[in-house]
Design an enzyme around this catalytic site. Structure first.
Site, short mmCIF file in Angstrom:
data_model
loop_
_atom_site.label_atom_id
_atom_site.label_comp_id
_atom_site.label_asym_id
_atom_site.label_seq_id
_atom_site.Cartn_x
_atom_site.Cartn_y
_atom_site.Cartn_z
N TYR A 192 30.14 31.18 45.22
CA TYR A 192 29.73 31.74 43.93
C TYR A 192 28.70 30.83 43.26
O TYR A 192 28.78 29.61 43.35
CB TYR A 192 30.94 31.88 43.02
CG TYR A 192 31.57 33.26 43.00
CD1 TYR A 192 31.56 34.08 44.13
CD2 TYR A 192 32.20 33.75 41.86
CE1 TYR A 192 32.14 35.33 44.11
CE2 TYR A 192 32.79 35.01 41.83
CZ TYR A 192 32.76 35.79 42.96
OH TYR A 192 33.34 37.03 42.94
N GLY B 49 38.13 34.13 41.15
CA GLY B 49 39.57 34.11 40.88
C GLY B 49 40.27 33.04 41.70
O GLY B 49 39.98 32.87 42.89
N ASP C 192 43.19 33.01 42.86
CA ASP C 192 43.93 33.58 43.98
C ASP C 192 43.04 33.73 45.21
O ASP C 192 43.43 33.39 46.33
CB ASP C 192 44.57 34.92 43.60
CG ASP C 192 43.60 35.89 42.93
OD1 ASP C 192 42.47 35.49 42.56
OD2 ASP C 192 43.98 37.08 42.76
N THR D 168 44.68 69.71 47.49
CA THR D 168 44.04 68.74 46.59
C THR D 168 44.75 67.38 46.62
O THR D 168 44.10 66.33 46.63
CB THR D 168 44.02 69.28 45.15
OG1 THR D 168 43.25 70.48 45.12
CG2 THR D 168 43.39 68.26 44.20
#
EC number: 2.7.1.33
Length: 243
Positions: A95, A102, A104, A177
């Protein structure tokens, strides 16, 4: 040595008590948006276990984490609350801003990272999280709404159609559906994972409550199910804690 390990997620609090690396007690409970109250109710039990150290993984905000720390101080033992680092135990975060990842996901990646090993880690929890790691380099990942969040969103935004609970158990076209919704949502997530796995050869590791369900439809990739992957990552984190 007895140690307590806490995983405080968005909806559940899980704990493990280990003795010499062996799990001797494990439980998971819904915390109903009040994890500190749930933890407070467990403190007396923990106090009688002769625990010598506690490791914590928490996705909560700063205010709630401060309350968690305050409650755990009643145990009068060393406490380590894991956090994401730019680099830790040789693992490099993919990152741009590591604090946004996170904890986790970070611990799950930490648990599987090894030299010359490419891994795709899927967390099948409140969200479906996908993280890629090559050796000790975290490559980033993806976050998608899980099966139930997608279904709930469809129910809330579709007028005139009632969609009761049903099983996510098939990828065939639905003939009504209810089945069309459930099969379609499952197909979308399975197809996403398949696309990622086809981009480069890698090992597939699944963790979280829906891991067995997804493994059923991903057999060509020989998925490995790791129910306690976060625990393994948290233990690894504590062993390599920074001074």
């Amino acid at each position: 040595m007895k140690q307590l390990w806490l995983d405080i997620g968005n909806t559940r609090l899980k704990y493990w008590i280990t003795q010499n690396e062996t799990v001797i007690e494990h439980a998971a409970e819904l915390h109903l948006q009040s994890p500190s109250d749930l933890l407070l109710g467990l403190i007396q039990h923990f106090n009688h276990q002769n625990i010598q150290k506690v490791g914590v993984s928490s996705v909560l905000d700063q205010h709630n984490n401060d309350r968690i720390r305050s409650i755990l101080k009643r145990l009068h033992i060393p406490m380590i609350m894991a956090k994401v680092h730019q680099e830790y135990a040789a693992l490099r975060c993919g990152y741009d801003h590591p604090e946004q990842l996170g904890i986790d996901r970070w611990l799950q990646v930490l648990a599987v990272a090894q030299p010359d090993r490419n891994v795709c880690v899927i967390g099948c929890g409140t969200a479906l999280t996908i993280d890629l790691v090559k050796g000790y380099q975290h490559l980033g990942g993806y976050i998608l709404p899980n099966l139930y969040l997608q279904r709930d969103a469809l129910i809330q935004n579709t007028k005139g159609i009632k969609i009761p609970d049903s099983a996510f158990d098939d990828l065939e076209p639905g003939h009504n559906t209810i089945d069309a919704v459930h099969h379609g949502i499952l197909l979308g997530l399975v197809s996403t994972i398949q696309t990622i796995m086809q981009q480069s050869p890698q090992q597939l590791v699944l963790t979280g409550g829906d891991a067995p369900l997804f493994a059923k439809f991903l057999q060509p990739y020989h998925p490995q199910i790791e129910p306690d992957l976060l625990l393994k990552g948290l233990q690894h984190y504590v062993r390599h804690q920074l001074p």
